[in-house]
Design a protein around this motif. Structure first.
Motif, PDB file in Angstrom:
ATOM      1  N   SER A 277       0.851  -1.200   0.000  1.00 42.50           N
ATOM      2  CA  SER A 277       0.000   0.000   0.000  1.00 42.50           C
ATOM      3  C   SER A 277       0.884   1.246   0.000  1.00 42.50           C
ATOM      4  O   SER A 277       1.157   1.834   1.058  1.00 42.50           O
ATOM      5  CB  SER A 277      -0.927  -0.004   1.227  1.00 42.50           C
ATOM      6  OG  SER A 277      -1.869  -1.042   1.145  1.00 42.50           O
ATOM      7  N   TYR A 278       1.326   1.655  -1.168  1.00 45.33           N
ATOM      8  CA  TYR A 278       2.292   2.746  -1.264  1.00 45.33           C
ATOM      9  C   TYR A 278       1.671   4.114  -0.989  1.00 45.33           C
ATOM     10  O   TYR A 278       2.387   5.124  -0.971  1.00 45.33           O
ATOM     11  CB  TYR A 278       2.976   2.714  -2.624  1.00 45.33           C
ATOM     12  CG  TYR A 278       3.718   1.416  -2.853  1.00 45.33           C
ATOM     13  CD1 TYR A 278       4.742   1.017  -1.997  1.00 45.33           C
ATOM     14  CD2 TYR A 278       3.372   0.569  -3.905  1.00 45.33           C
ATOM     15  CE1 TYR A 278       5.404  -0.180  -2.173  1.00 45.33           C
ATOM     16  CE2 TYR A 278       4.038  -0.637  -4.094  1.00 45.33           C
ATOM     17  CZ  TYR A 278       5.046  -1.002  -3.231  1.00 45.33           C
ATOM     18  OH  TYR A 278       5.702  -2.200  -3.410  1.00 45.33           O
ATOM     19  N   ALA A 279       0.361   4.147  -0.775  1.00 47.05           N
ATOM     20  CA  ALA A 279      -0.255   5.401  -0.346  1.00 47.05           C
ATOM     21  C   ALA A 279       0.222   5.781   1.051  1.00 47.05           C
ATOM     22  O   ALA A 279       0.148   6.947   1.449  1.00 47.05           O
ATOM     23  CB  ALA A 279      -1.774   5.274  -0.365  1.00 47.05           C
ATOM     24  N   TYR A 280       0.709   4.803   1.799  1.00 47.32           N
ATOM     25  CA  TYR A 280       1.252   5.053   3.136  1.00 47.32           C
ATOM     26  C   TYR A 280       2.750   5.330   3.003  1.00 47.32           C
ATOM     27  O   TYR A 280       3.503   4.479   2.500  1.00 47.32           O
ATOM     28  CB  TYR A 280       1.025   3.847   4.048  1.00 47.32           C
ATOM     29  CG  TYR A 280      -0.419   3.597   4.397  1.00 47.32           C
ATOM     30  CD1 TYR A 280      -0.971   4.127   5.565  1.00 47.32           C
ATOM     31  CD2 TYR A 280      -1.240   2.841   3.569  1.00 47.32           C
ATOM     32  CE1 TYR A 280      -2.301   3.900   5.899  1.00 47.32           C
ATOM     33  CE2 TYR A 280      -2.568   2.609   3.889  1.00 47.32           C
ATOM     34  CZ  TYR A 280      -3.088   3.151   5.051  1.00 47.32           C
ATOM     35  OH  TYR A 280      -4.408   2.929   5.377  1.00 47.32           O
ATOM     36  N   THR A 281       3.182   6.487   3.456  1.00 46.06           N
ATOM     37  CA  THR A 281       4.602   6.820   3.335  1.00 46.06           C
ATOM     38  C   THR A 281       5.478   5.873   4.157  1.00 46.06           C
ATOM     39  O   THR A 281       6.641   5.647   3.813  1.00 46.06           O
ATOM     40  CB  THR A 281       4.870   8.280   3.760  1.00 46.06           C
ATOM     41  OG1 THR A 281       4.364   8.485   5.088  1.00 46.06           O
ATOM     42  CG2 THR A 281       4.186   9.245   2.803  1.00 46.06           C
ATOM     43  N   GLY A 341       1.336   7.818   7.657  1.00 48.42           N
ATOM     44  CA  GLY A 341      -0.008   7.467   7.214  1.00 48.42           C
ATOM     45  C   GLY A 341      -0.870   6.887   8.307  1.00 48.42           C
ATOM     46  O   GLY A 341      -2.086   6.762   8.157  1.00 48.42           O
TER      47      GLY A 341
END
Length: 370
Positions: A277-281, A341
């Motif tokens: 889940s690359y939306a989470y830094t 995130g």
């Protein structure tokens, strides 16, 4: 210096770590089952923690001091965990870190109290570590009860009505059982069978037949990675395709490997976002650090990484010369710390830190798909 698993040379190696060859260090102690039934998950947890600790040390450490993680193998034995914790306390560790499993973590609680020493990021979701609040325990994950409850809820939403339950006959298993019962009550269901399993050596000849006789569509199996993997193999040997669900203590690549050809389709609850889940830094950051070490992220690695981020932040806030007391106070005052995130907060009445819970399923490539 790399993390050490100390066996018969424990005293000599630990003394060397404390002396540090003249370099100022911040000693953090860990006791966990580096051998035994949870070894695969423990290794991944610790590898994840080292990703961040090594990065911090490479940048100069904390106020010029290196963070030194010294790990002792407790073989998943509560008595040995207690002895290891006391050994680390006697030699000056300012905190314990990343213990593994409910019974071993419960066994170190008296050591924390006697030495006023915080424990950061225990890799267990035991409710006893959340309520009532233990001032020295700082969790960085949701509870097993929440996971088990969510697992039953999920199965119910899939239209599954007949669910059996197998749980380890220890405090971990009973904790998961309580959460599952909440899920059953909310779904207005009753389990088709509830079976206790010996924590170390489950008797599958006594567990599998009642599951089959109950005509269960799914079974929630609460146990160690080795125990659950063997259980899945025993079920498949009995020619049943009953769905198997287990908790996040088994969210490791080692568990998938232990499942072998039977891995696909096993459902595992999760307490962190997907490692993809690359939306989470936090995931982006951990991925880059892992690539440099030729590691592939797993949920267990991500859990250790997150725990290390909380530990380091606490140390930074504890002053130039952190002590057990200043670290405990710094952690308890931590509000809305951004892991990347996900936010972690502690206070005198709440040491849970995070409440994220999700489910995954092992896909054909052996990955945890969401």
């Amino acid at each position: 210096m790399d993390t050490k698993i100390l066996g018969r040379w424990a005293v000599a190696l630990l003394a060397a770590a404390l002396c540090g060859g003249g370099h100022a260090q911040i000693l953090i102690g860990q006791t966990a089952g580096f051998t035994g039934p949870v070894a695969a998950g423990v290794k991944e947890n610790t590898d994840g923690a080292r990703l961040w600790l090594d990065a911090v040390n490479a940048r100069g450490g904390i106020a010029g001091r290196q963070v030194e993680l010294v790990s002792l193998d407790d073989k998943f034995d509560p008595k040995l965990a207690n002895e290891n914790a006391q050994k680390l306390a006697d030699r000056g560790a300012i905190a314990l870190f990343l213990t593994r499993g409910t019974p071993p973590t419960e066994a170190v609680l008296p050591v924390l109290l006697a030495n006023h020493m915080p424990l950061v990021g225990p890799s267990t979701g035991a409710m006893v570590l959340h309520q009532p609040v233990n001032r020295y325990v700082f969790n960085v994950r949701a509870t097993y009860q929440r996971e088990a409850e969510k697992a039953i809820e999920h199965l119910h939403t899939l239209g599954i009505q007949r669910i059996a339950l197998v749980h380890a006959d220890d405090s971990f298993g009973r904790d998961g059982l309580e959460g599952a019962n909440k899920g059953f009550a909310q779904a207005k269901l009753k389990p088709t069978a509830v079976l206790k399993a010996d924590r170390s050596k489950p008797d599958y000849s006594q567990l599998v037949p009642p599951i089959l006789a109950s005509d269960a569509q799914a079974v929630l199996w609460i146990g160690s990675a080795n125990a659950v993997a063997e259980g899945v193999r025993a079920l498949r040997a009995a020619k049943t395709s009953v769905r198997v669900v287990t908790l996040s203590n088994n969210a490791s690549a080692g568990f998938v490997k232990a499942l072998g050809e039977h891995a696909r389709g096993v459902i595992v609850t999760q307490v962190y976002p997907s490692e993809r889940s690359y939306a989470y830094t936090m995931v982006q950051e951990a991925t880059e650090l892992a690539k440099a070490k030729k590691m592939v992220l797993s949920p267990a690695i991500l859990e250790g990484y997150a725990a290390a981020k909380v530990l380091v932040e606490g140390l930074k806030r504890a002053g130039k010369n952190p002590t057990r007391e200043t670290l405990q106070a710094a952690l308890e005052g931590m509000k809305r710390f951004d892991l990347g995130g996900l936010e972690v907060s502690f206070g005198p009445e709440d040491h849970t830190g995070l409440e994220f819970a999700d489910l995954s399923i092992v896909d054909r490539e052996g990955r945890f798909a969401r």
